[in-house]
Design an enzyme around this catalytic site. Structure first.
Site, PDB file in Angstrom:
ATOM      1  N   GLY A 118       7.604   4.053   6.508  1.00 49.13           N
ATOM      2  CA  GLY A 118       8.882   4.481   7.083  1.00 49.13           C
ATOM      3  C   GLY A 118       8.716   4.985   8.507  1.00 49.13           C
ATOM      4  O   GLY A 118       9.473   4.614   9.411  1.00 49.13           O
ATOM      5  N   ARG A 119       7.700   5.862   8.698  1.00 46.72           N
ATOM      6  CA  ARG A 119       7.471   6.418  10.044  1.00 46.72           C
ATOM      7  C   ARG A 119       7.035   5.336  11.021  1.00 46.72           C
ATOM      8  O   ARG A 119       7.432   5.322  12.195  1.00 46.72           O
ATOM      9  CB  ARG A 119       6.403   7.525   9.980  1.00 46.72           C
ATOM     10  CG  ARG A 119       6.973   8.842   9.502  1.00 46.72           C
ATOM     11  CD  ARG A 119       5.877   9.782   9.085  1.00 46.72           C
ATOM     12  NE  ARG A 119       5.313   9.385   7.805  1.00 46.72           N
ATOM     13  CZ  ARG A 119       4.131   9.771   7.352  1.00 46.72           C
ATOM     14  NH1 ARG A 119       3.350  10.541   8.089  1.00 46.72           N
ATOM     15  NH2 ARG A 119       3.705   9.390   6.181  1.00 46.72           N
ATOM     16  N   TRP A 120       6.283   4.387  10.556  1.00 43.22           N
ATOM     17  CA  TRP A 120       5.824   3.277  11.408  1.00 43.22           C
ATOM     18  C   TRP A 120       7.051   2.501  11.929  1.00 43.22           C
ATOM     19  O   TRP A 120       7.119   2.143  13.102  1.00 43.22           O
ATOM     20  CB  TRP A 120       4.900   2.369  10.591  1.00 43.22           C
ATOM     21  CG  TRP A 120       4.251   1.250  11.337  1.00 43.22           C
ATOM     22  CD1 TRP A 120       3.049   1.298  11.975  1.00 43.22           C
ATOM     23  CD2 TRP A 120       4.746  -0.084  11.498  1.00 43.22           C
ATOM     24  NE1 TRP A 120       2.760   0.073  12.529  1.00 43.22           N
ATOM     25  CE2 TRP A 120       3.784  -0.797  12.257  1.00 43.22           C
ATOM     26  CE3 TRP A 120       5.896  -0.758  11.077  1.00 43.22           C
ATOM     27  CZ2 TRP A 120       3.937  -2.141  12.602  1.00 43.22           C
ATOM     28  CZ3 TRP A 120       6.049  -2.087  11.427  1.00 43.22           C
ATOM     29  CH2 TRP A 120       5.094  -2.759  12.180  1.00 43.22           C
ATOM     30  N   HIS A 139       8.111  -1.500   5.394  1.00 45.46           N
ATOM     31  CA  HIS A 139       7.575  -1.931   4.095  1.00 45.46           C
ATOM     32  C   HIS A 139       7.041  -3.355   4.182  1.00 45.46           C
ATOM     33  O   HIS A 139       6.029  -3.700   3.580  1.00 45.46           O
ATOM     34  CB  HIS A 139       8.646  -1.822   3.011  1.00 45.46           C
ATOM     35  CG  HIS A 139       9.022  -0.393   2.697  1.00 45.46           C
ATOM     36  ND1 HIS A 139       8.082   0.603   2.548  1.00 45.46           N
ATOM     37  CD2 HIS A 139      10.225   0.209   2.525  1.00 45.46           C
ATOM     38  CE1 HIS A 139       8.688   1.751   2.281  1.00 45.46           C
ATOM     39  NE2 HIS A 139       9.993   1.536   2.273  1.00 45.46           N
ATOM     40  N   ARG A 178      -2.645  14.869  -0.088  1.00 38.49           N
ATOM     41  CA  ARG A 178      -2.384  15.167  -1.503  1.00 38.49           C
ATOM     42  C   ARG A 178      -2.371  13.867  -2.306  1.00 38.49           C
ATOM     43  O   ARG A 178      -2.298  12.779  -1.733  1.00 38.49           O
ATOM     44  CB  ARG A 178      -1.052  15.905  -1.661  1.00 38.49           C
ATOM     45  CG  ARG A 178       0.114  15.204  -1.005  1.00 38.49           C
ATOM     46  CD  ARG A 178       1.446  15.937  -1.267  1.00 38.49           C
ATOM     47  NE  ARG A 178       2.515  15.320  -0.491  1.00 38.49           N
ATOM     48  CZ  ARG A 178       2.991  15.797   0.650  1.00 38.49           C
ATOM     49  NH1 ARG A 178       2.520  16.923   1.162  1.00 38.49           N
ATOM     50  NH2 ARG A 178       3.950  15.154   1.289  1.00 38.49           N
ATOM     51  N   ASP A 203       0.904   5.139   2.379  1.00 38.80           N
ATOM     52  CA  ASP A 203       1.965   5.989   2.924  1.00 38.80           C
ATOM     53  C   ASP A 203       2.138   5.760   4.429  1.00 38.80           C
ATOM     54  O   ASP A 203       1.166   5.481   5.135  1.00 38.80           O
ATOM     55  CB  ASP A 203       1.613   7.451   2.658  1.00 38.80           C
ATOM     56  CG  ASP A 203       2.827   8.365   2.776  1.00 38.80           C
ATOM     57  OD1 ASP A 203       3.968   7.842   2.878  1.00 38.80           O
ATOM     58  OD2 ASP A 203       2.652   9.588   2.790  1.00 38.80           O
ATOM     59  N   ASN A 230       9.721   8.204  -6.275  1.00 34.51           N
ATOM     60  CA  ASN A 230      10.370   7.264  -5.342  1.00 34.51           C
ATOM     61  C   ASN A 230      11.591   6.630  -6.004  1.00 34.51           C
ATOM     62  O   ASN A 230      12.650   6.494  -5.401  1.00 34.51           O
ATOM     63  CB  ASN A 230       9.439   6.098  -4.944  1.00 34.51           C
ATOM     64  CG  ASN A 230       8.277   6.502  -4.046  1.00 34.51           C
ATOM     65  OD1 ASN A 230       7.247   5.822  -4.057  1.00 34.51           O
ATOM     66  ND2 ASN A 230       8.418   7.568  -3.275  1.00 34.51           N
ATOM     67  N   GLU A 266     -13.995  10.125  -5.051  1.00 32.85           N
ATOM     68  CA  GLU A 266     -14.093  10.626  -3.683  1.00 32.85           C
ATOM     69  C   GLU A 266     -12.726  10.380  -3.029  1.00 32.85           C
ATOM     70  O   GLU A 266     -12.096   9.344  -3.269  1.00 32.85           O
ATOM     71  CB  GLU A 266     -15.171   9.848  -2.907  1.00 32.85           C
ATOM     72  CG  GLU A 266     -16.571  10.062  -3.436  1.00 32.85           C
ATOM     73  CD  GLU A 266     -17.066  11.487  -3.206  1.00 32.85           C
ATOM     74  OE1 GLU A 266     -16.677  12.101  -2.192  1.00 32.85           O
ATOM     75  OE2 GLU A 266     -17.832  11.980  -4.049  1.00 32.85           O
ATOM     76  N   ARG A 318      14.759   7.713  -3.797  1.00 24.64           N
ATOM     77  CA  ARG A 318      15.012   6.876  -2.605  1.00 24.64           C
ATOM     78  C   ARG A 318      16.405   6.263  -2.694  1.00 24.64           C
ATOM     79  O   ARG A 318      16.877   5.942  -3.793  1.00 24.64           O
ATOM     80  CB  ARG A 318      13.988   5.747  -2.520  1.00 24.64           C
ATOM     81  CG  ARG A 318      12.573   6.238  -2.331  1.00 24.64           C
ATOM     82  CD  ARG A 318      12.150   6.180  -0.884  1.00 24.64           C
ATOM     83  NE  ARG A 318      10.985   7.013  -0.670  1.00 24.64           N
ATOM     84  CZ  ARG A 318       9.952   6.698   0.107  1.00 24.64           C
ATOM     85  NH1 ARG A 318       9.943   5.534   0.736  1.00 24.64           N
ATOM     86  NH2 ARG A 318       8.967   7.528   0.273  1.00 24.64           N
TER      87      ARG A 318
HETATM   88  C1  FPP Z   1       5.317   4.864   1.393  1.00 25.89           C
HETATM   89  O1  FPP Z   1       5.750   4.892   2.732  1.00 25.89           O
HETATM   90  C2  FPP Z   1       5.375   3.547   0.869  1.00 25.89           C
HETATM   91  C3  FPP Z   1       6.130   3.157  -0.192  1.00 25.89           C
HETATM   92  C4  FPP Z   1       7.033   4.029  -0.951  1.00 25.89           C
HETATM   93  C5  FPP Z   1       6.105   1.787  -0.628  1.00 25.89           C
HETATM   94  C6  FPP Z   1       4.801   1.068  -0.479  1.00 25.89           C
HETATM   95  C7  FPP Z   1       5.100  -0.343  -0.477  1.00 25.89           C
HETATM   96  C8  FPP Z   1       4.474  -1.268   0.288  1.00 25.89           C
HETATM   97  C9  FPP Z   1       3.294  -1.013   1.153  1.00 25.89           C
HETATM   98  C10 FPP Z   1       5.035  -2.612   0.283  1.00 25.89           C
HETATM   99  C11 FPP Z   1       4.168  -3.585  -0.363  1.00 25.89           C
HETATM  100  C12 FPP Z   1       4.010  -3.516  -1.765  1.00 25.89           C
HETATM  101  C13 FPP Z   1       4.854  -3.867  -2.763  1.00 25.89           C
HETATM  102  C14 FPP Z   1       4.236  -4.251  -4.046  1.00 25.89           C
HETATM  103  C15 FPP Z   1       6.310  -3.927  -2.661  1.00 25.89           C
HETATM  104  P1  FPP Z   1       6.996   5.793   3.080  1.00 25.89           P
HETATM  105  O2  FPP Z   1       8.207   4.918   2.981  1.00 25.89           O
HETATM  106  O3  FPP Z   1       6.984   6.994   2.220  1.00 25.89           O
HETATM  107  O4  FPP Z   1       6.694   6.141   4.575  1.00 25.89           O
HETATM  108  P2  FPP Z   1       7.051   7.503   5.324  1.00 25.89           P
HETATM  109  O5  FPP Z   1       6.225   8.563   4.635  1.00 25.89           O
HETATM  110  O6  FPP Z   1       6.578   7.229   6.708  1.00 25.89           O
HETATM  111  O7  FPP Z   1       8.521   7.691   5.200  1.00 25.89           O
END
Ligand code: FPP
Length: 229
Positions: free
Chosen positions: A18-20, A32, A183, A15, A63, A196, A67
């Protein structure tokens, strides 16, 4: 280095992409992409440590429903890129790839890629990377129960476990969630009964192998009693 008890199976809720990206004034897809790089490095590190199973939450059922289309397309493009290159390399290095979740609603070519990644895995790989894609723990349990009902099989912990997507995988010993939320968000609900849990505010693209080592180290100091004393 990490000494002591190592987890056999680590699940990761990736997770914070997006914020990054937002902090860098970039589109979410940029995050991503960086998350994908982080994931590749974590898998390498896990293999060095001789952890045998990694399961990553790449896309939840929620998602996929919630999304925007463009972001989902970016995630599918990332998968196309990843499965084209890295998965073949994983196979060459003796690693199996597994996919858990409902692949039906995914674009046909992505579904095919994922299925091929699974099918072309070496049969005796000593490491398994599992992607949870359009995965939801409740959905998984409901499906398993429905399969048992349809087949007239008694529902027990054992029969139900065998109908889960994860059949054949050991339960996760450690679940890591990056990005600051505390969570499970429908990830491996049944399987995490005795896992754990490790939560870190680090956003997933910043979750380096050194951060992964920290989580594993913390795990190695915990005492797991599995209901005993
Ligand atoms: C959550 O961050 C991340 C995801 C919904 C996607 C995770 C996907 C990857 C790490 C890319 C690599 C993997 C594959 C197989 C495509 P968020 O977008 O919810 O971040 P935020 O909470 O900061 O908005």
């Amino acid at each position: 280095m990490v000494a002591g008890n190592l987890p056999q199976h680590v699940g990761i809720i990736m997770d914070g992409n997006g914020r990054w990206a937002k902090r860098r004034h970039k589109p979410r897809a940029f995050g991503h992409n960086a998350g994908m790089e982080a994931m590749i490095n974590i898998v390498k590190r896990a293999r060095e440590l001789e952890i045998h199973y990694i399961t990553v939450y790449a896309l939840s059922t929620e998602n996929l429903k919630n999304r925007p289309r463009e972001e989902l397309d970016e995630l599918f493009n990332l998968l196309r890129k990843y499965f084209g290159n890295h998965v073949k390399e994983l196979h060459k290095n003796g690693a199996k790839v597994r996919v858990i979740g409902d692949l039906e609603p995914l674009p046909a070519d992505v579904k095919q890629l994922l299925e091929d990644g699974e099918k072309n895995s070496p049969p005796n790989g000593e490491f398994t990377l599992t992607f949870a894609i359009n995965y939801g723990g409740r959905d998984e349990i409901a499906r398993a129960a429905e399969l048992l009902r349809a087949e007239g099989i008694e529902i027990t912990e054992d029969t139900l476990s065998k109908k889960l997507y994860t059949n054949g995988l050991p339960d996760p010993d450690l679940i890591i969630r990056t990005g600051g939320e505390v969570r499970l968000s429908n990830f491996l609900l049944w399987q995490s009964a005795y896992a754990e849990l490790y939560f870190t505010p680090v956003l997933f693209p910043d979750f380096t192998p050194a951060e992964f080592d920290k989580a594993v180290k913390e795990f190695s100091h915990r005492t797991r009693r599995f209901g005993g004393i």
